[in-house]
Design a protein around this motif. Sequence first.
Motif, PDB file in Angstrom:
ATOM      1  N   THR A 205       0.987  -7.768   4.295  1.00 22.50           N
ATOM      2  CA  THR A 205       0.685  -6.459   3.737  1.00 22.50           C
ATOM      3  C   THR A 205       1.538  -5.410   4.426  1.00 22.50           C
ATOM      4  O   THR A 205       1.822  -5.494   5.624  1.00 22.50           O
ATOM      5  CB  THR A 205      -0.807  -6.104   3.855  1.00 22.50           C
ATOM      6  OG1 THR A 205      -1.023  -4.821   3.231  1.00 22.50           O
ATOM      7  CG2 THR A 205      -1.266  -6.049   5.303  1.00 22.50           C
TER       8      THR A 205
ATOM      9  N   TRP B 155      -6.572   1.465   3.541  1.00 20.35           N
ATOM     10  CA  TRP B 155      -5.753   0.243   3.628  1.00 20.35           C
ATOM     11  C   TRP B 155      -6.566  -0.889   4.253  1.00 20.35           C
ATOM     12  O   TRP B 155      -6.590  -2.013   3.743  1.00 20.35           O
ATOM     13  CB  TRP B 155      -4.503   0.548   4.444  1.00 20.35           C
ATOM     14  CG  TRP B 155      -3.511  -0.572   4.571  1.00 20.35           C
ATOM     15  CD1 TRP B 155      -3.300  -1.609   3.707  1.00 20.35           C
ATOM     16  CD2 TRP B 155      -2.578  -0.763   5.638  1.00 20.35           C
ATOM     17  NE1 TRP B 155      -2.291  -2.431   4.178  1.00 20.35           N
ATOM     18  CE2 TRP B 155      -1.824  -1.936   5.352  1.00 20.35           C
ATOM     19  CE3 TRP B 155      -2.287  -0.049   6.811  1.00 20.35           C
ATOM     20  CZ2 TRP B 155      -0.822  -2.400   6.209  1.00 20.35           C
ATOM     21  CZ3 TRP B 155      -1.282  -0.510   7.648  1.00 20.35           C
ATOM     22  CH2 TRP B 155      -0.566  -1.679   7.347  1.00 20.35           C
TER      23      TRP B 155
ATOM     24  N   TRP C 118      -9.104  -2.387   1.854  1.00 19.19           N
ATOM     25  CA  TRP C 118      -8.524  -3.300   0.870  1.00 19.19           C
ATOM     26  C   TRP C 118      -8.237  -4.672   1.484  1.00 19.19           C
ATOM     27  O   TRP C 118      -8.540  -5.711   0.886  1.00 19.19           O
ATOM     28  CB  TRP C 118      -7.241  -2.711   0.289  1.00 19.19           C
ATOM     29  CG  TRP C 118      -7.480  -1.806  -0.873  1.00 19.19           C
ATOM     30  CD1 TRP C 118      -7.514  -0.435  -0.872  1.00 19.19           C
ATOM     31  CD2 TRP C 118      -7.742  -2.200  -2.227  1.00 19.19           C
ATOM     32  NE1 TRP C 118      -7.772   0.033  -2.136  1.00 19.19           N
ATOM     33  CE2 TRP C 118      -7.910  -1.024  -2.990  1.00 19.19           C
ATOM     34  CE3 TRP C 118      -7.838  -3.430  -2.869  1.00 19.19           C
ATOM     35  CZ2 TRP C 118      -8.181  -1.047  -4.354  1.00 19.19           C
ATOM     36  CZ3 TRP C 118      -8.100  -3.461  -4.231  1.00 19.19           C
ATOM     37  CH2 TRP C 118      -8.267  -2.286  -4.957  1.00 19.19           C
TER      38      TRP C 118
ATOM     39  N   ALA D 149       2.336  -0.986   4.501  1.00 17.71           N
ATOM     40  CA  ALA D 149       1.988   0.372   4.104  1.00 17.71           C
ATOM     41  C   ALA D 149       3.181   1.264   4.394  1.00 17.71           C
ATOM     42  O   ALA D 149       3.834   1.137   5.435  1.00 17.71           O
ATOM     43  CB  ALA D 149       0.758   0.863   4.865  1.00 17.71           C
TER      44      ALA D 149
ATOM     45  N   TYR E  70       0.856  -1.186   0.000  1.00 17.92           N
ATOM     46  CA  TYR E  70       0.000   0.000   0.000  1.00 17.92           C
ATOM     47  C   TYR E  70       0.892   1.236   0.000  1.00 17.92           C
ATOM     48  O   TYR E  70       1.560   1.545   0.983  1.00 17.92           O
ATOM     49  CB  TYR E  70      -0.913   0.003   1.224  1.00 17.92           C
ATOM     50  CG  TYR E  70      -1.994   1.050   1.183  1.00 17.92           C
ATOM     51  CD1 TYR E  70      -3.249   0.768   0.635  1.00 17.92           C
ATOM     52  CD2 TYR E  70      -1.767   2.330   1.678  1.00 17.92           C
ATOM     53  CE1 TYR E  70      -4.248   1.733   0.589  1.00 17.92           C
ATOM     54  CE2 TYR E  70      -2.755   3.299   1.633  1.00 17.92           C
ATOM     55  CZ  TYR E  70      -3.997   2.988   1.085  1.00 17.92           C
ATOM     56  OH  TYR E  70      -4.982   3.943   1.029  1.00 17.92           O
TER      57      TYR E  70
END
Length: 398
Positions: free
Chosen positions: A222, A203, A206, A224, A137
């Motif tokens: 994941t 975020w 998603w 960011a 992200y």
Amino acid sequence: MQQITPKQRGYLIVNSHPTGSDATVHRLWESITPAARTGRAPVALVLGSSAGYGLAILLAGLRRHGICGVGVAYETPASERRTATAGWYRTAATAGLVEQAGGDFTFVNADAYADATRAEVLKLLADRYGAVDYLIYSLASPRRTDPATGEVHHSVIKPLGHPYTSPSLVFEDGVPQIGSIDLTPADEAEHAATVKVMGGEDWRLWVQALADNNLLGPDFTTTALSYVGSEITAPVYRQGTIGAAKEHLEATAEQLQTTVLADRGRAFTVVAGAAVTQASTAIPSIALYTSLLRNVLGEDGWHTTTDQAVDLWEQLSGAKSLVLDGQGRIRLDGWELESAVQQRVRELWADPAGALAADPAGPDWFYSQFRQLYGWDVPGVDYTTEAETSVPWPAQQR
């Protein structure tokens, strides 16, 4: 075919050069050392794939790990009056490299904040790639439309609580000079809107959407992108509205880990180091700080976005141990925040005009790097020749 010259307003260039943007991507690609790969290609979803750290992470993933998947960016095509955005041309160049390497990556040009984009990307993943191993992200935008309410929120770059006065770096016809900036504190509405745009809400949406559609891989991770930076820039960055948004992003990582990803994956914020990106050039005083930092570190000590992207993939893939701080954030910025480096930057910051007069190399480097974001000043590009501006967006593979 057009003869193009840059149309520049301060730290914004309203047109881009297609050949220069293409060459920029190829230079980034060549700066990444390929690695031997075995096994299946990891599936990655990269949000914000056309610029900055998102582009660097995408290129490093493709070059070293053979990732497949989807990249999402929001770019504007060429028109009769304007070139396409630089990110449009960079995406086309990236797609060409993927094709040459025999890879499989699809690029979606759409607003990543929109539910319709999420639906399109989820269908694409389900139909072509399957469960996602990595969600990167890396979105940066001045505004976001809340998909639940339709309200448009605008971010601001302001201090919180107190006014901010600082020296700044300005360029008069490309010549660096020291200026000054004065910012009033953000009000509560501006504070909240900035968190809405740049915090962790989107975020989380998603990640939740991937989970709801059974698209989380067995070892899903994941990340960011975040930034901490120096105490020098803290009043306008980490202690300001953007810092509040980054704190929300970091809190979101913890929430994801204990809720939707509990026993199903990992969520990290990644604290990257200083870089010249289209997002960072919008932050007051960052240009001066980055230029002085470059003077202190020199070329050999500087860690490029691709250097840091390679480091990140090494950590995410397990090739090296995670470098975590006390808050569980992945750190890529040790080279920037080393105490001796920061001490020297503080000394230069105390007399920026003197520092500039003694060594203009850092500001000159910054100016060139900034212009290269739009495809200008790229070594090896002949800007006296015409360039094709109407470059098609990469077609989705069948």
